[in-house]
Scaffold this motif. Structure first.
Motif, PDB file in Angstrom:
ATOM      1  N   ARG A 314       0.836  -1.266  -0.145  1.00 54.33           N
ATOM      2  CA  ARG A 314       0.043  -0.029   0.127  1.00 54.33           C
ATOM      3  C   ARG A 314       0.881   1.361   0.091  1.00 54.33           C
ATOM      4  O   ARG A 314       0.491   2.224  -0.939  1.00 54.33           O
ATOM      5  N   GLU A 320      -3.353   7.604  -2.353  1.00 52.29           N
ATOM      6  CA  GLU A 320      -4.371   7.310  -2.882  1.00 52.29           C
ATOM      7  C   GLU A 320      -4.398   6.162  -3.796  1.00 52.29           C
ATOM      8  O   GLU A 320      -4.514   6.471  -5.147  1.00 52.29           O
ATOM      9  N   SER A 322      -5.274   3.013  -6.276  1.00 46.26           N
ATOM     10  CA  SER A 322      -6.260   3.025  -6.919  1.00 46.26           C
ATOM     11  C   SER A 322      -6.747   1.123  -6.832  1.00 46.26           C
ATOM     12  O   SER A 322      -7.643   0.895  -7.523  1.00 46.26           O
ATOM     13  N   GLN A 324      -7.361  -1.937  -4.299  1.00 46.51           N
ATOM     14  CA  GLN A 324      -7.718  -2.215  -2.967  1.00 46.51           C
ATOM     15  C   GLN A 324      -6.889  -3.536  -2.736  1.00 46.51           C
ATOM     16  O   GLN A 324      -7.121  -4.562  -3.382  1.00 46.51           O
ATOM     17  N   THR A 326      -6.391  -6.637   0.483  1.00 47.28           N
ATOM     18  CA  THR A 326      -7.147  -7.140   1.618  1.00 47.28           C
ATOM     19  C   THR A 326      -6.462  -8.469   1.855  1.00 47.28           C
ATOM     20  O   THR A 326      -5.678  -8.957   1.002  1.00 47.28           O
ATOM     21  N   SER A 355       0.423  -6.381  -8.513  1.00 47.35           N
ATOM     22  CA  SER A 355       0.093  -4.742  -8.642  1.00 47.35           C
ATOM     23  C   SER A 355       0.161  -4.332 -10.001  1.00 47.35           C
ATOM     24  O   SER A 355      -0.434  -3.400 -10.493  1.00 47.35           O
ATOM     25  N   THR A 360      -8.348  -3.518  -9.960  1.00 48.05           N
ATOM     26  CA  THR A 360      -8.906  -2.868  -8.794  1.00 48.05           C
ATOM     27  C   THR A 360      -8.653  -3.629  -7.498  1.00 48.05           C
ATOM     28  O   THR A 360      -8.692  -2.939  -6.450  1.00 48.05           O
ATOM     29  N   ARG A 361      -8.066  -4.811  -7.747  1.00 48.64           N
ATOM     30  CA  ARG A 361      -8.185  -5.725  -6.261  1.00 48.64           C
ATOM     31  C   ARG A 361      -7.489  -6.668  -6.270  1.00 48.64           C
ATOM     32  O   ARG A 361      -7.274  -7.545  -7.075  1.00 48.64           O
TER      33      ARG A 361
END
Length: 448
Positions: A314, A320, A322, A324, A326, A355, A360-361
């Motif tokens: 992160r 910021e 783009s 996510q 988890t 990455s 998005t995820r």
């Protein structure tokens, strides 16, 4: 002293043969005396029976040539025949001790000592007048002793000669057996690159096995050489790009000493230097892995390491992001047997790879089993085509050749992941993700 295999085998086998033959010669020499004594005992037994019959019949026994016959009373004194005036007929006193007389009366042979030993056999009979007589038959052992010594010498000479003959035979036999090996060795020296040793016929199973092992070793050497050549070429190619870029940017800065241009050049040079440093770090890590440098294993909590790796990812994406990120864990802890630095490198490279291609995820999952612990990294990117999955962990391999160096990397990250996990007894796989992209799975042995 450096001796050939042929000479060592000959000397060792010859020494064993010599020891065995000398042992047999010694045993035979010991048995020779017993054999001669038994032959004498058999002969004297026959003579003694005849002499005993004569005494029982009242006749004076006559001794054959080379043997002696005496008639004694039960005390061991010589008895002279009263009808024969010649007192020499029964012979001279055999000089027996009382103990030897008792032994002969019991039917057991005995030997008198002295310079000329004599072996005696005896038996007790009843004369016609009713008196008890001890009839003895004897023979000199002087010739037997000489025969034993002569036989022992001949056996010794025979053992030495036999060992010499065996040594020569072993020398030629070993040479004949090793001749195909020598031919194979010469053929190996003359082998051209890419060729293999000719396998002998089916009758020589050991030589066939040796030739097969040679060929397996040559296959491994050729494969290693090819990997090293390809790795060296790819490494040189990858290093050339940032080095060339740095050189061109530096030439521009020298030719145009403009502060604005210089600032841009410095930024570009810094980016290339960072990329070059990462490439060198990857090459160094792979080289250490190839050399077998294995840090001590420890118990590492993959749940905590996964969360730390996501935090670092992160931070790399910016304030910021783009994308996510988890972490899903079935338990609060999942312990694996590995080194802490290895876990960090593996997770960082897997997240960095995800990455680059996710949209998005990214989901990192940690699953603990009975014998292993798994880390799953899922993304929602384009995924990895099936035809590339078998090679994606090869060094410098890229799914798309036209991919830019900035987005695609140098092709060392996944290779490093596979090497670090594999040397701990684990493995890395790639497949389809439920998120729609690629799923990379790293499996370590579970800590006990």
């Amino acid at each position: 002293m450096d001796m050939s295999l042929r000479l060592r085998i000959t000397l060792q086998a010859g020494a064993v043969t010599l020891v065995c033959l000398l042992g047999l010669a010694w045993a035979a020499s010991q048995g020779l005396g017993l054999l001669l004594t038994n032959a004498r005992d058999t002969e004297m037994g026959i003579v003694l029976d005849a002499a005993a019959s004569d005494v029982i019949a009242g006749r004076t026994p006559v001794a054959p040539d080379g043997l002696e016959v005496r008639v004694l009373d039960t005390a061991g004194a010589v008895v002279v025949d009263e009808n024969d005036g010649d007192a020499d007929a029964p012979g001279t006193d055999p000089d027996l001790t009382p103990e030897q007389v008792r032994t002969l009366k019991a039917g057991i042979p005995t030997t008198t000592g002295g310079a000329q030993p004599v072996r005696w056999h005896g038996t007790v009979v009843t004369a016609p007048d009713g008196s008890q007589r001890l009839v003895v038959a004897g023979t000199s052992l002087v010739g037997q002793r000489a025969a034993e010594l002569s036989g022992a010498r001949w056996l010794l000479v025979t053992a030495l000669a036999g060992a010499a003959v065996a040594g020569v035979a072993i020398w030629f036999a070993v040479g004949s057996a090793l001749r195909p090996v020598a031919r194979m060795r010469q053929s190996v020296r003359r082998l051209a690159p890419g060729t293999r040793v000719e396998v002998p016929d089916a009758t020589a199973r050991e030589l066939r096995a040796l030739a097969d092992d040679f060929n397996v070793l040559l296959d491994r050497a050729d494969a290693t050489t090819e990997r090293l050549r390809r790795f060296t070429g790819d490494a040189a190619h990858e290093l050339r790009s940032p080095v060339t870029s740095i050189r061109l940017q530096s030439e521009v800065a020298v030719a145009n000493p403009d502060p604005e241009i210089s600032q841009e050049v410095h930024e570009d040079v810094l980016a290339d230097a960072v990329r070059l440093s990462a490439l060198l770090d990857g090459l160094l890590a792979l080289a250490r892995s190839d050399a077998g440098e294995l840090p001590p294993s420890d118990d590492v909590d993959l749940v905590g390491e996964a969360r730390a790796a996501v935090t670092r990812a992160r931070a790399a994406l910016g304030a910021e992001p783009s994308v996510q990120l988890t972490v899903n864990a079935m338990a609060s802890e999942a312990w694996a047997s590995a080194a802490h630095t290895e876990i960090e490198l593996v997770l960082d490279n897997l997240l960095r790879n995800a990455s680059r291609y996710t949209r998005t995820r990214i989901v990192v999952s940690v699953l603990a089993g009975q014998s292993s612990v798994r880390v799953l990294v899922d993304d929602d990117g384009a995924g990895v085509p099936r035809e590339h999955r078998a090679k994606i962990f090869d060094r410098f391999y890229r799914v798309a050749d036209d991919r830019s160096r900035t987005s695609g990397g140098a092709g060392l990250g996944l290779a490093l992941v596979a090497a670090l996990v594999g040397r701990r007894g684990g493995r890395v796989t790639v497949g389809d993700s439920p998120e729609g992209g690629a799923r990379f799975t790293a499996i370590w042995p579970r800590a006990h």
